[in-house]
Design a protein around this motif. Sequence first.
Motif, short mmCIF file in Angstrom:
data_model
loop_
_atom_site.label_atom_id
_atom_site.label_comp_id
_atom_site.label_asym_id
_atom_site.label_seq_id
_atom_site.Cartn_x
_atom_site.Cartn_y
_atom_site.Cartn_z
N ALA A 189 8.55 3.63 -10.51
CA ALA A 189 7.72 2.91 -11.24
C ALA A 189 6.08 3.48 -10.84
N ASP A 190 5.21 3.18 -11.81
CA ASP A 190 3.92 3.72 -11.64
C ASP A 190 3.25 3.28 -10.07
N GLY A 191 2.80 4.46 -9.45
CA GLY A 191 2.23 4.39 -8.17
C GLY A 191 3.25 4.38 -6.83
N VAL A 192 4.52 4.75 -7.34
CA VAL A 192 5.62 4.71 -6.43
C VAL A 192 6.05 6.11 -6.13
N VAL A 193 6.17 6.50 -5.00
CA VAL A 193 6.28 8.02 -4.55
C VAL A 193 7.68 8.25 -4.17
N THR A 194 8.11 9.10 -4.91
CA THR A 194 9.57 9.57 -4.59
C THR A 194 9.61 10.41 -3.70
N ILE A 195 10.68 10.20 -2.78
CA ILE A 195 11.05 11.24 -1.68
C ILE A 195 12.52 11.53 -1.97
N ASP A 196 12.67 12.61 -2.40
CA ASP A 196 14.18 13.21 -2.62
C ASP A 196 14.62 13.91 -1.46
N PRO A 220 0.72 -1.11 -0.06
CA PRO A 220 0.05 -0.04 0.02
C PRO A 220 0.75 1.24 0.03
N VAL A 221 2.21 0.93 0.38
CA VAL A 221 2.96 2.32 0.46
C VAL A 221 4.11 1.91 -0.27
N ARG A 222 4.67 2.57 -1.37
CA ARG A 222 5.74 2.19 -2.11
C ARG A 222 6.57 3.55 -2.33
N ILE A 223 7.82 3.53 -1.91
CA ILE A 223 8.60 4.59 -2.12
C ILE A 223 10.01 4.47 -2.76
N LEU A 224 10.40 5.51 -3.54
CA LEU A 224 11.59 5.40 -4.21
C LEU A 224 12.33 6.60 -3.25
N LEU A 225 13.31 6.15 -2.47
CA LEU A 225 14.19 7.11 -1.82
C LEU A 225 15.34 7.53 -2.50
N THR A 226 15.60 8.83 -2.73
CA THR A 226 16.73 9.04 -3.51
C THR A 226 17.29 10.57 -3.16
N ALA A 227 18.53 10.83 -3.51
CA ALA A 227 19.00 12.28 -3.49
C ALA A 227 20.19 12.41 -4.56
N ALA A 248 9.30 12.53 6.46
CA ALA A 248 8.60 12.32 5.09
C ALA A 248 8.23 10.87 4.94
N VAL A 249 8.92 9.98 5.39
CA VAL A 249 8.33 8.49 5.27
C VAL A 249 7.14 8.22 6.26
N THR A 250 7.20 8.71 7.41
CA THR A 250 6.31 8.24 8.31
C THR A 250 4.97 8.90 8.12
N GLU A 251 5.10 9.99 7.71
CA GLU A 251 3.87 10.80 7.13
C GLU A 251 3.17 10.38 6.19
N LEU A 252 3.91 9.90 4.87
CA LEU A 252 3.20 9.25 3.81
C LEU A 252 2.69 8.15 4.34
N VAL A 253 3.30 7.00 5.09
CA VAL A 253 2.65 5.95 5.70
C VAL A 253 1.45 6.33 6.29
N ALA A 254 1.29 7.22 7.09
CA ALA A 254 0.15 7.66 7.95
C ALA A 254 -0.95 8.11 6.93
#
Length: 227
Positions: free
Chosen positions: A198-205, A149-156, A217-223
Motif C-alpha cells: 500500500a502507499d507508504g509501505v516499503v517492500t523488502i524482497d 512509522p515503519v510499514r513493511i511488505l516482506l516478500t520473495a 534489511a528490516v533493522t536498518e529500515l527501522v533505524a
Amino acid sequence: MRSGSTAHRIVVAVDGPAGSGKSSVSKSAARELGYAYQDTGAAYRALAWWCLDQGIDIQHPDSVIVALDRFIYEIGTDPDQYFVRVGGDDVTDAIREPRVSAAVSAIARIPQVRAQLTSLFRAVIVASDRPGIIVEGRDITTVVCPDAPVRILLTADEEVRMARRSAELVGESLQKTAEQLQKRDRQDSQVVDFMNAADGVVTIDSTHLDFDQTVHAVTELVAARTT
C-alpha cells in the motif's frame, strides 16, 4: 486518536505472503532491536484450534461469532519467551498442527472475527512495556497499524518461498508444500491484499537475501525511520 493508532511506542508493521519469513525475520529483528514481537497469525490459529477443540462448526460463521466471547487468548511478546495460550492451556505447538492449518482460512474470512482480533492486537501493542514492537501478519500495514512509522511488505519469489517452507517441514515434499502455500494465499487474498504494498509501505524482497541479510534489511529500515 485515529482508528489504528497505538500508544507512544514505535510500531513496526510487517505484512507478507505465506513462506516469506515474516515470523522468523520479525522475531529476530525484534530481538536485535530490543523490541517486543507479536505474531498476529497465532491468534487466528489459536481460535481455529479452540473451535475444533470445542466442537464448534467453523463452516458456520454465526457459530464462531457467538463463541468469540468465550475465547480467552494470551501471547508472549518477548521474542525469547514466546508462547500462545488459550484458556490457560499452552497451545504454542498445537496451533501448528495440519488440522489447524487447514481450518485457519475459514476462521479468518469472518469479518466479525477479524474486527475483534484487530482490537485484541492493538491491546497487546498498548500493553507492551518495551520501546517498540514488531507486529507481523496479513493486514497489519493497512488495517491493524496503518499509522505505524515503519510499514513493511516482506516478500520473495514464489519458488523461493516454497523451497524455504519445504525445508522447514520435515517429510513434506516440495510439491505438497507448494500446493499448501498457493491454497492458503489464494484463500486469504479473498479477504486482504498482502501481495502488494500500500502507499507508504516499503517492500523488502528477500529472494536474493539470506536470513541474516533480511533481518539486517528490516533493522536498518527501522533505524532509518525512527532516528
